[in-house]
Scaffold this motif. Structure first.
Motif, PDB file in Angstrom:
ATOM      1  N   GLY A  20      44.856  41.514  25.447  1.00  0.00           N
ATOM      2  CA  GLY A  20      44.731  42.476  24.603  1.00  0.00           C
ATOM      3  C   GLY A  20      43.313  43.484  24.901  1.00  0.00           C
ATOM      4  N   GLN A  21      42.984  43.562  26.125  1.00  0.00           N
ATOM      5  CA  GLN A  21      41.818  44.377  26.445  1.00  0.00           C
ATOM      6  C   GLN A  21      42.280  45.845  26.483  1.00  0.00           C
ATOM      7  OE1 GLN A  21      38.970  42.596  27.012  1.00  0.00           O
ATOM      8  NE2 GLN A  21      40.330  41.019  26.346  1.00  0.00           N
ATOM      9  N   ASP A  22      41.429  46.903  26.479  1.00  0.00           N
ATOM     10  CA  ASP A  22      41.611  48.051  26.249  1.00  0.00           C
ATOM     11  C   ASP A  22      42.323  48.374  27.849  1.00  0.00           C
ATOM     12  OD1 ASP A  22      41.742  50.894  26.443  1.00  0.00           O
ATOM     13  OD2 ASP A  22      40.086  51.207  25.193  1.00  0.00           O
ATOM     14  N   GLU A  23      43.493  48.750  27.738  1.00  0.00           N
ATOM     15  CA  GLU A  23      44.233  49.118  29.176  1.00  0.00           C
ATOM     16  C   GLU A  23      43.550  50.121  30.032  1.00  0.00           C
ATOM     17  OE1 GLU A  23      46.872  50.967  26.359  1.00  0.00           O
ATOM     18  OE2 GLU A  23      45.760  49.401  26.510  1.00  0.00           O
ATOM     19  N   ALA A  24      43.152  51.191  29.312  1.00  0.00           N
ATOM     20  CA  ALA A  24      42.490  52.272  30.163  1.00  0.00           C
ATOM     21  C   ALA A  24      41.114  51.790  30.697  1.00  0.00           C
ATOM     22  CB  ALA A  24      42.311  53.434  28.938  1.00  0.00           C
ATOM     23  N   HIS A  25      40.674  50.698  30.507  1.00  0.00           N
ATOM     24  CA  HIS A  25      39.543  50.496  31.203  1.00  0.00           C
ATOM     25  C   HIS A  25      40.113  49.587  32.354  1.00  0.00           C
ATOM     26  CE1 HIS A  25      37.092  50.429  27.218  1.00  0.00           C
ATOM     27  NE2 HIS A  25      36.501  51.373  28.060  1.00  0.00           N
ATOM     28  N   ILE A  26      41.277  49.741  32.816  1.00  0.00           N
ATOM     29  CA  ILE A  26      41.688  49.106  34.242  1.00  0.00           C
ATOM     30  C   ILE A  26      41.108  49.945  35.383  1.00  0.00           C
ATOM     31  CG2 ILE A  26      43.717  48.604  35.587  1.00  0.00           C
ATOM     32  CD1 ILE A  26      45.116  47.776  32.933  1.00  0.00           C
ATOM     33  N   VAL A  27      40.945  51.377  34.832  1.00  0.00           N
ATOM     34  CA  VAL A  27      40.562  52.266  35.925  1.00  0.00           C
ATOM     35  C   VAL A  27      39.195  51.880  36.335  1.00  0.00           C
ATOM     36  CG1 VAL A  27      39.976  54.793  36.197  1.00  0.00           C
ATOM     37  CG2 VAL A  27      41.874  54.228  34.770  1.00  0.00           C
ATOM     38  N   GLU A  28      38.507  51.664  35.233  1.00  0.00           N
ATOM     39  CA  GLU A  28      36.860  51.157  35.589  1.00  0.00           C
ATOM     40  C   GLU A  28      36.817  49.737  36.190  1.00  0.00           C
ATOM     41  OE1 GLU A  28      33.961  51.671  32.671  1.00  0.00           O
ATOM     42  OE2 GLU A  28      35.649  52.645  31.504  1.00  0.00           O
ATOM     43  N   GLY A  29      37.776  48.760  35.810  1.00  0.00           N
ATOM     44  CA  GLY A  29      37.808  47.560  36.180  1.00  0.00           C
ATOM     45  C   GLY A  29      38.207  47.531  38.001  1.00  0.00           C
ATOM     46  N   SER A  30      38.944  48.523  38.142  1.00  0.00           N
ATOM     47  CA  SER A  30      39.219  48.303  39.561  1.00  0.00           C
ATOM     48  C   SER A  30      38.325  48.712  40.670  1.00  0.00           C
ATOM     49  CB  SER A  30      40.570  49.313  39.836  1.00  0.00           C
ATOM     50  OG  SER A  30      40.146  50.725  39.535  1.00  0.00           O
ATOM     51  N   LEU A  31      36.912  49.307  40.204  1.00  0.00           N
ATOM     52  CA  LEU A  31      35.994  49.446  41.106  1.00  0.00           C
ATOM     53  C   LEU A  31      35.561  48.373  41.487  1.00  0.00           C
ATOM     54  CD1 LEU A  31      34.232  52.341  38.781  1.00  0.00           C
ATOM     55  CD2 LEU A  31      35.444  52.856  40.719  1.00  0.00           C
ATOM     56  N   GLY A  32      34.797  48.336  42.833  1.00  0.00           N
ATOM     57  CA  GLY A  32      34.231  47.124  43.329  1.00  0.00           C
ATOM     58  C   GLY A  32      34.447  47.193  44.856  1.00  0.00           C
ATOM     59  N   ILE A  33      33.586  46.159  45.169  1.00  0.00           N
ATOM     60  CA  ILE A  33      33.605  45.870  46.696  1.00  0.00           C
ATOM     61  C   ILE A  33      33.662  44.465  47.227  1.00  0.00           C
ATOM     62  CG2 ILE A  33      31.935  46.099  48.711  1.00  0.00           C
ATOM     63  CD1 ILE A  33      30.186  48.127  46.938  1.00  0.00           C
ATOM     64  N   THR A  34      34.504  44.485  48.276  1.00  0.00           N
ATOM     65  CA  THR A  34      34.785  43.104  48.682  1.00  0.00           C
ATOM     66  C   THR A  34      33.981  42.981  49.977  1.00  0.00           C
ATOM     67  OG1 THR A  34      37.264  43.207  47.908  1.00  0.00           O
ATOM     68  CG2 THR A  34      36.956  41.586  49.703  1.00  0.00           C
ATOM     69  N   PHE A  35      33.569  41.883  50.292  1.00  0.00           N
ATOM     70  CA  PHE A  35      32.631  41.304  51.467  1.00  0.00           C
ATOM     71  C   PHE A  35      32.894  40.209  52.048  1.00  0.00           C
ATOM     72  CE2 PHE A  35      28.929  39.537  53.281  1.00  0.00           C
ATOM     73  CZ  PHE A  35      28.425  40.387  54.077  1.00  0.00           C
TER      74      PHE A  35
END
Length: 402
Positions: free
Chosen positions: A304-319
């Motif tokens: 039940g999270q705001d699905e539009a925030h998936i755009v922000e949540g996909s930001l990030g760096i894998t090391f």
């Protein structure tokens, strides 16, 4: 009482709007049925499955939806156990994932297995904030500078006004304050507790701006000027963070990498560098990862999270790097807006999914964030491992995901 047939006829000939049905009928479920039958009529479609649900539409219509005609259903899978050792989450967790992408749950589950074999992942929240950045118009750049300085000098006054609207929100800074020509973009930064907080900070910022307008020549053009940045991919969120900024890391012995992922630490590092770093850079991407959106999306839809925030949540760096022959692997997610109460988390199915992880309600958002970070690490590790081993296409084929 107006008859159902008469209401539908009035809808069809334009005498009635669909939003007026609730007031006319006075019964939520009946309104939903009438609205759905009207849509069946105009679309010549039988909406058999949309009409089957167990959640309370009467509660949902208060805060979550307008003009409801039913619900959709997304397959819900479970993966686990995920072993997390964090500040808030410490133990084994089963994670619900809503998706229609075949092989995703299996891939995440494989990642969980690797994490478990290596003794668990460490997860931490490194920043916690929610933002709102209005756009203010002034008469000149000189006046814009004056407004910027006024905001700095009167931060405590703005803070007091903002915090008068909420018990949970705290204004911690207004930074950066960007000037573009005669426009000023101050970024109001808050902590919001267990609420995701977007509505909270919007109301708080609106109240603070009343003082700014009263005391200066500022003219508020829009309460959101897109420097927040809400529901869009943006470099400022990658750098400054928004929502929960979280990191999960793990050290995996070489023999576990070889046995469970069928590859080597060196191969995983090369895939990460060539794909996530160089490939993303040449494409102009702001996300240096393989598939954060898959895990974030599946968890958000389930809980039940705001699905539009998936755009922000996909930001990030894998090391990834090889340390003494073993694999060190980490994911950094700077911008994951999360909530464990309020909003969509009150929907019955979302609440049950949160309860599976023991994170529903106040005081649980930190635990939830660390579980999310561990889940992203698992999915990312599994996919990069599959790519390094050359198994990705085979996995989809074997699972019938053509």
């Amino acid at each position: 009482m107006v008859e159902e047939k008469e209401i539908i006829e009035k809808l069809l000939n334009g005498e009635l709007k669909i939003r007026q049905i609730d007031d006319l009928v006075g019964d939520t479920e009946k309104s939903v049925d009438i609205r759905r039958k009207f849509i069946e009529n105009v679309s010549n479609t039988k909406l058999e499955h949309l009409s089957n649900y167990s959640l309370s539409m009467e509660e949902a219509i208060k805060r979550n939806i307008e003009n409801p005609i039913g619900t959709i259903q997304i397959p819900l899978g479970i993966a686990g156990p995920l072993e997390v050792h964090g500040e808030y989450a410490d133990g084994d967790y089963y994670v619900p994932l809503a998706t229609t992408e075949g092989a995703l749950v299996a891939s995440i589950n494989r990642g969980f297995s690797v994490i478990k074999a290596a003794g668990g992942t460490s997860a931490r929240i490194i920043e916690d904030k929610m933002t709102r950045a209005p756009v203010i118009k002034t008469e000149s750049v000189s006046e814009a500078i004056k407004i910027k300085e006024w905001i700095k000098l009167h931060f405590n006054d703005l803070k007091e006004a903002a915090e008068s609207t909420t018990r949970h929100g705290k204004l911690i800074k207004i930074d950066p304050i960007i000037i573009v020509g005669k426009y000023v973009y101050p970024r109001f930064v808050y902590t919001t507790g267990d609420s995701m907080g977007m509505n909270m900070v919007t109301i708080a910022t609106d109240t603070a701006l009343k003082i700014l307008v009263e005391k200066t020549s500022a003219h508020v053009i829009a309460l959101s000027g897109n420097v927040c940045v809400d529901k869009k991919a943006a470099a400022i969120n990658l750098i400054e963070g928004r929502g929960k900024s979280i990191v999960a890391e793990i050290s995996i012995p070489r023999e576990i990498v070889e046995k469970k992922l069928k590859t080597t630490p060196e191969a995983i590092v090369e895939v990460n560098v060539s794909k996530n770093f160089i490939g993303s850079a040449i494409a102009g991407s702001m996300s240096f990862n393989a598939q954060y959106a898959n895990m974030i999306g599946a968890i958000f839809l389930a809980t039940g999270q705001d699905e539009a925030h998936i755009v922000e949540g996909s930001l990030g760096i894998t090391f990834a790097e090889v340390v003494n022959g073993d694999l060190y692997f980490a994911v950094t997610l700077p911008d994951v807006p999360l909530a464990t109460f309020g909003g969509g988390t009150k929907i019955e199915t979302a609440r049950e999914c949160l309860e599976i992880m023991g994170v529903y309600g106040a005081g649980k958002v930190g635990k939830f964030a660390e579980i999310v970070a561990g889940t992203v690490l698992a999915g990312e590790l599994s996919l990069i491992g599959a790519l390094a081993a050359g198994h990705l296409a085979r996995a989809h084929k074997d699972l019938g995901r053509g």
